[in-house]
Design a protein around this motif. Structure first.
Motif, mmCIF file in Angstrom:
data_model
loop_
_atom_site.group_PDB
_atom_site.id
_atom_site.type_symbol
_atom_site.label_atom_id
_atom_site.label_comp_id
_atom_site.label_asym_id
_atom_site.label_seq_id
_atom_site.Cartn_x
_atom_site.Cartn_y
_atom_site.Cartn_z
ATOM 1 N N PRO A 1 106.758 22.940 25.356
ATOM 2 C CA PRO A 1 107.247 24.565 24.652
ATOM 3 C C PRO A 1 107.708 24.259 23.264
ATOM 4 O O PRO A 1 107.693 25.125 22.478
ATOM 5 C CB PRO A 1 108.128 25.207 25.673
ATOM 6 C CG PRO A 1 108.639 23.974 26.571
ATOM 7 C CD PRO A 1 107.572 22.981 26.711
ATOM 8 N N PHE A 2 108.537 23.231 23.285
ATOM 9 C CA PHE A 2 109.131 23.244 21.931
ATOM 10 C C PHE A 2 108.195 22.703 20.762
ATOM 11 O O PHE A 2 108.198 23.389 19.613
ATOM 12 C CB PHE A 2 110.220 21.871 21.891
ATOM 13 C CG PHE A 2 110.831 21.767 20.555
ATOM 14 C CD1 PHE A 2 111.834 22.354 19.983
ATOM 15 C CD2 PHE A 2 110.497 20.540 19.771
ATOM 16 C CE1 PHE A 2 112.452 22.239 18.661
ATOM 17 C CE2 PHE A 2 110.962 20.457 18.481
ATOM 18 C CZ PHE A 2 112.192 21.255 17.821
ATOM 19 N N PHE A 3 107.001 22.054 21.068
ATOM 20 C CA PHE A 3 106.231 21.781 19.895
ATOM 21 C C PHE A 3 105.324 23.110 19.657
ATOM 22 O O PHE A 3 105.016 23.312 18.728
ATOM 23 C CB PHE A 3 105.153 20.761 20.302
ATOM 24 C CG PHE A 3 105.717 19.267 20.710
ATOM 25 C CD1 PHE A 3 106.743 18.913 19.758
ATOM 26 C CD2 PHE A 3 105.334 18.382 21.598
ATOM 27 C CE1 PHE A 3 107.241 17.582 19.775
ATOM 28 C CE2 PHE A 3 105.581 17.110 21.507
ATOM 29 C CZ PHE A 3 106.887 16.775 20.908
ATOM 30 N N LYS A 4 105.169 23.824 20.701
ATOM 31 C CA LYS A 4 104.314 25.162 20.627
ATOM 32 C C LYS A 4 105.260 26.075 19.675
ATOM 33 O O LYS A 4 104.740 26.600 18.991
ATOM 34 C CB LYS A 4 104.178 25.789 21.800
ATOM 35 C CG LYS A 4 103.036 25.065 22.613
ATOM 36 C CD LYS A 4 102.667 25.842 23.909
ATOM 37 C CE LYS A 4 101.626 25.206 24.633
ATOM 38 N NZ LYS A 4 101.235 25.840 26.063
ATOM 39 N N GLU B 1 98.074 16.375 22.543
ATOM 40 C CA GLU B 1 97.706 15.168 21.962
ATOM 41 C C GLU B 1 99.264 14.609 21.814
ATOM 42 O O GLU B 1 99.469 13.395 22.286
ATOM 43 C CB GLU B 1 97.227 14.944 20.794
ATOM 44 C CG GLU B 1 96.765 13.433 20.252
ATOM 45 C CD GLU B 1 95.961 13.708 18.793
ATOM 46 O OE1 GLU B 1 96.283 14.290 17.984
ATOM 47 O OE2 GLU B 1 94.868 12.716 18.735
ATOM 48 N N MET B 2 100.203 15.252 21.246
ATOM 49 C CA MET B 2 101.441 14.872 21.109
ATOM 50 C C MET B 2 102.318 14.461 22.672
ATOM 51 O O MET B 2 102.769 13.400 22.623
ATOM 52 C CB MET B 2 102.475 15.944 20.399
ATOM 53 C CG MET B 2 102.050 16.018 18.957
ATOM 54 S SD MET B 2 102.547 17.580 18.557
ATOM 55 C CE MET B 2 104.071 17.110 17.664
ATOM 56 N N CYS B 3 101.965 15.440 23.543
ATOM 57 C CA CYS B 3 102.514 15.304 24.731
ATOM 58 C C CYS B 3 101.840 14.336 25.527
ATOM 59 O O CYS B 3 102.709 13.512 26.362
ATOM 60 C CB CYS B 3 102.445 16.792 25.634
ATOM 61 S SG CYS B 3 103.341 17.867 24.775
ATOM 62 N N TYR B 4 100.673 14.053 25.384
ATOM 63 C CA TYR B 4 99.999 12.898 26.384
ATOM 64 C C TYR B 4 100.487 11.568 25.583
ATOM 65 O O TYR B 4 100.841 10.687 26.338
ATOM 66 C CB TYR B 4 98.531 13.009 25.717
ATOM 67 C CG TYR B 4 97.720 12.201 26.867
ATOM 68 C CD1 TYR B 4 97.541 12.580 28.233
ATOM 69 C CD2 TYR B 4 97.210 11.012 26.543
ATOM 70 C CE1 TYR B 4 96.888 11.818 29.233
ATOM 71 C CE2 TYR B 4 96.327 9.879 27.247
ATOM 72 C CZ TYR B 4 96.513 10.512 28.835
ATOM 73 O OH TYR B 4 95.675 9.510 29.613
ATOM 74 N N GLY B 5 100.635 11.367 24.366
ATOM 75 C CA GLY B 5 101.487 10.055 23.634
ATOM 76 C C GLY B 5 102.760 9.976 24.224
ATOM 77 O O GLY B 5 103.157 8.905 24.740
ATOM 78 N N ILE B 6 103.509 10.916 24.604
ATOM 79 C CA ILE B 6 104.895 10.799 25.239
ATOM 80 C C ILE B 6 104.805 10.676 26.575
ATOM 81 O O ILE B 6 105.571 9.595 26.972
ATOM 82 C CB ILE B 6 105.770 12.198 24.921
ATOM 83 C CG1 ILE B 6 106.071 12.525 23.565
ATOM 84 C CG2 ILE B 6 107.043 12.120 25.692
ATOM 85 C CD1 ILE B 6 106.782 13.719 23.214
#
Ligand SMILES: [Fe+2]
Ligand SMILES: [Fe+2]
Length: 218
Positions: free
Chosen positions: A93-96, A107-112
């Motif tokens: 939710p923060f990235f959104k 893609e960012m969340c998958y990396g994390i």
């Protein structure tokens, strides 16, 4: 990189992680160390992004929040291995909110999510960008600070000489194995080799010094 985005992400990281001081396994210094490590990982990831032509800002932000899953109290070290997956959930939710597109956020969340044990609880693609989050984390874990920390943790200075020599010997063979670890990008590969070679040089010199610390063989 947009300054206001970087600042927002840094504030989010620090505010969330500082709330965890006082958890059974967290002193103030440990939490500050986690924050410092996060800033270093973000810088390393940005350098990789620069070398690979990824979006530097998005890479920096994703890497900065890679350990945000530590805002949760874990039961044990084993339980803490899910901090990547937990972190992805917290960061989404923060990235959104920062305005990244759904595909960029995923893609960012998958990396994390996969940065700890290569396991995710949602589907995603192991893109070079996603792999860079964990790559940058590993690269930081093999720099100068960890040599010192590792020796201190193992109480190296209290070991008898023979044990110290044995320890350095084992460390050197481990490092030789680690050197071959496959990274997601060429830039990360080069950075990794530079870090591991530095450690190999250090431990080889340490071993030579220790081996000359007793009576000479004739
Ligand atoms: Fe982590
Ligand atoms: Fe980390």
């Amino acid at each position: 990189m947009r300054e206001e985005i970087i600042k927002k992400a840094a504030d989010f990281l620090q505010t969330e992680l500082r709330k965890t001081v006082g958890f059974t396994d967290r002193t103030e210094r440990m939490v500050e160390y986690r924050i410092e490590h996060s800033f270093r990982v973000a810088r390393i990831a940005r350098e990789i992004a620069k070398g690979e032509g990824f979006d530097e800002e998005r890479m920096y932000v994703a890497a900065l929040l890679h350990d945000i899953g530590y805002t949760v109290q874990y039961e044990s070290a084993e339980d803490a291995s899910r901090h990547g997956r937990v972190g992805a959930e917290i960061a989404r939710p923060f990235f959104k909110e920062l305005g990244y597109t759904d595909a960029e956020v995923e893609e960012m969340c998958y990396g994390i999510a996969i940065h700890v044990d290569d396991t995710s609880d949602f589907s995603g693609e192991r893109t070079p960008f996603a792999l860079t989050v964990g790559d940058a984390d590993n690269i930081d874990r093999f720099d100068a600070y960890r040599i010192y920390e590792g020796l201190e943790f193992m109480k190296f200075s209290e070991m008898p000489l023979a044990e110290q020599i044995d320890f350095t010997d084992k460390r050197i063979s481990k490092l030789k194995q680690f050197r071959e670890y496959p990274y997601g990008t060429k830039t990360a590969d080069n950075m990794w080799h530079e870090k591991v070679d530095f450690q190999l040089e250090y431990f080889n010199r340490l071993k030579n010094q220790l081996e000359s610390s007793s009576i000479a063989t004739i």
